[in-house]
Motif scaffolding. Structure first.
Motif, short mmCIF file in Angstrom:
data_model
loop_
_atom_site.label_atom_id
_atom_site.label_comp_id
_atom_site.label_asym_id
_atom_site.label_seq_id
_atom_site.Cartn_x
_atom_site.Cartn_y
_atom_site.Cartn_z
N ALA A 84 0.84 -1.20 0.00
CA ALA A 84 0.00 0.00 0.00
C ALA A 84 0.87 1.25 0.00
O ALA A 84 0.61 2.20 -0.74
N HIS B 141 0.59 -0.04 -4.28
CA HIS B 141 -0.11 -1.24 -4.77
C HIS B 141 -1.06 -1.79 -3.71
O HIS B 141 -0.95 -2.96 -3.33
N GLU C 289 -3.98 -2.79 -3.94
CA GLU C 289 -4.76 -3.92 -4.45
C GLU C 289 -4.02 -5.24 -4.29
O GLU C 289 -4.64 -6.30 -4.23
N LEU C 290 -2.69 -5.18 -4.20
CA LEU C 290 -1.90 -6.38 -3.90
C LEU C 290 -1.83 -6.60 -2.40
O LEU C 290 -1.72 -7.75 -1.94
N LEU D 95 -4.12 -6.00 -0.04
CA LEU D 95 -5.33 -6.50 0.64
C LEU D 95 -5.38 -8.02 0.72
O LEU D 95 -5.57 -8.56 1.81
N LEU E 184 -7.36 2.14 -0.74
CA LEU E 184 -8.24 1.59 -1.77
C LEU E 184 -9.53 2.39 -1.89
O LEU E 184 -10.38 2.08 -2.71
N ARG F 13 -11.76 2.59 0.49
CA ARG F 13 -12.80 1.92 1.27
C ARG F 13 -12.83 2.54 2.67
O ARG F 13 -12.47 1.92 3.67
#
Length: 208
Positions: A74, A78, A80-81, A83, A111, A113
């Motif tokens: 993060a 990245h 998304e990698l 999580l 992200l 969220r």
């Protein structure tokens, strides 16, 4: 908090000791992970990424390495990698310590969220909000993005009090310097991620 890296004896010594450990045993994945963490703290992003990846390749079933690698992804841009790696770390260690969720919350924030991030951080900080300056910073920014104005401003006040409690930098510093320290210490490689963090803090009324 508040002391520049190059004048922080603890950070200087930690990086030096990590490098010594790497010289003694470059095949130890925990050593690789520790070196990576030190480089991340110094914002040496390319070296941090290299050593984090080596640590994970050496022992992909170490939950501590997995969760730190997840958080680092993060920071490096990245999330998304990060999580799925964070979720895998929690499965590897079902009785994981609470700081696993701190890193998960930061990944979720990056992200976009914010609701989930704020929920995790509320559980962590609600009892003693002035004892968690970094977590309170992320919670403040998440609430700012969610448009929870009253809660965000309340969290912002706690953030300022929490940072002030541990501040060892310029005694004349205030909220603006606290925010600059927090964003820098969050070790985000991408400018857009730093701006995402600042935007949330600004929405909470902080000088970001």
């Amino acid at each position: 908090m508040g002391i520049p890296r190059e004048r922080n004896p603890g950070l200087v010594a930690a990086l030096d000791l990590a490098r010594q450990a790497l010289t003694l045993d470059p095949n130890d994945p925990r050593v690789q992970s520790t070196v990576a963490r030190m480089h991340l703290a110094w914002r040496n992003f390319d070296l941090a990424e290299r050593h984090f990846n080596l640590a994970r390749q050496m022992n992909p079933n170490d939950p501590t390495i997995q969760i730190i690698w997840a958080w680092a992804q993060a920071c490096l841009g990245h999330p998304e990698l990060g999580l799925p790696a964070a979720e895998f770390a929690k499965r590897l260690n079902p009785r994981h310590p609470r700081w696993y969720d701190d890193y998960l919350a930061r990944i979720l924030f990056l992200l976009g969220r914010y609701e989930e991030a704020a929920g995790i951080l509320e559980q962590k900080t609600s009892a003693e909000p002035e004892d968690h300056p970094r977590d309170m910073g992320w919670r403040t920014a998440a609430c700012g993005h969610l448009g929870r104005t009253e809660e965000a401003r309340r969290c912002a006040a706690w953030f300022v009090q929490a940072v002030g409690k541990y501040w060892r930098g310029d005694p004349a510093a205030g909220p603006r310097e606290y925010v600059d320290w927090f964003v820098d210490a969050s070790c985000l490689r991408r400018r857009e991620d730093e701006e995402r963090l600042r935007t949330g803090l600004q929405a909470a009324g902080l000088p970001a």
